[in-house]
Design an enzyme around this catalytic site. Sequence first.
Site, mmCIF file in Angstrom:
data_model
loop_
_atom_site.group_PDB
_atom_site.id
_atom_site.type_symbol
_atom_site.label_atom_id
_atom_site.label_comp_id
_atom_site.label_asym_id
_atom_site.label_seq_id
_atom_site.Cartn_x
_atom_site.Cartn_y
_atom_site.Cartn_z
ATOM 1 C CD GLU A 96 -8.971 36.366 3.220
ATOM 2 O OE1 GLU A 96 -9.361 37.551 3.315
ATOM 3 O OE2 GLU A 96 -8.540 35.997 1.890
ATOM 4 C CD GLU A 141 -2.304 34.240 6.058
ATOM 5 O OE1 GLU A 141 -3.359 34.379 5.413
ATOM 6 O OE2 GLU A 141 -1.573 35.292 5.452
HETATM 7 O O1 KIV Z 1 -5.285 31.914 -0.793
HETATM 8 C C1 KIV Z 1 -4.703 31.193 0.242
HETATM 9 O O2 KIV Z 1 -4.304 30.439 -0.297
HETATM 10 C C2 KIV Z 1 -5.056 31.532 1.821
HETATM 11 C C3 KIV Z 1 -3.757 30.211 2.127
HETATM 12 C C4 KIV Z 1 -3.349 31.275 2.566
HETATM 13 C C5 KIV Z 1 -4.380 30.236 4.090
HETATM 14 O O3 KIV Z 1 -6.454 31.915 1.915
#
Ligand code: KIV
Length: 274
Positions: A121, A187
């Site tokens: 991320e 997202e």
């Molecule tokens: O952790 C997860 O499930 C994610 C998705 C929402 C993309 O990062």
Amino acid sequence: MSAAPPRGRQLTASDIRAMKGRVPIVSLTAYTTPVARLVDAHCELVLVGDSVGMVLHGLPSTLGVTLEMMILHGRAVARGLERACMVVDLPFGTYEEGPAQAFRSAARLMAETGAQAVKAEGGQRVAEVVAFLVARGIPVMGHVGLTPQSVNAFGGYRVQGRGEDAERVAADARAVAEAGAFAVVLEKIPEELAARITAEIAVPTFGIGASATCDGQILVVDDMLGMFEDFRPKFVRRYAELGHTAGEAIAAYAADVRARRFPGPEHVFEGSPR
Ligand code: KIV
């Protein structure tokens, strides 16, 4: 060249990268072997997301998820996959210190789960980490916009990239794509911004709350199956109500046990040998 992804072998990060601008790419999360088998039949990419912490372990956010949890669930998912490319999340606290820490964590995820790639991320702040991992043979999926590991900094799970903030999110997506990410999750960002980023960057975008303008879509599997009841994000379409169905089944079992209707004659063993 065919628009369809290759068949007969497990897809790689390069196959996913090559699907940019062709057919919509289908993706879901999975955390267990049986669900991985179901998802594998229909998806090009399966994410072992750190959402596992909230969805299966009852944690209040993804911040408490550990590398060991991701390895355990990654190994379970790998046993259920034949075709889909498997990506495992780098959990909070295992890559933010810098490239060396990120490499150690990503190498464990790859070696101990058999994943094809990891996901990190963040945008500009993780670009150096992305480049470092990619240069050492670890494909990386980016994730920008609402990044749940930063929930405390964002002050909640708010839409990102509205108004003047759009430039920051677009720069984040460009930074990870230029650093070598093979795909980027967008997202909870506005549709116009998702469309712009999808047009601007050379790798596929996977939208979750980012509109159909993205190259692919991803959802948390328990959300779309109606298994996760704690909250219902606006961007989720529920394709089933399995939580409700399971609740009814458990209630019926409890009523049968209390009324001595279960076990029935067909479930009982005889004492005499056959
Ligand atoms: O952790 C997860 O499930 C994610 C998705 C929402 C993309 O990062």
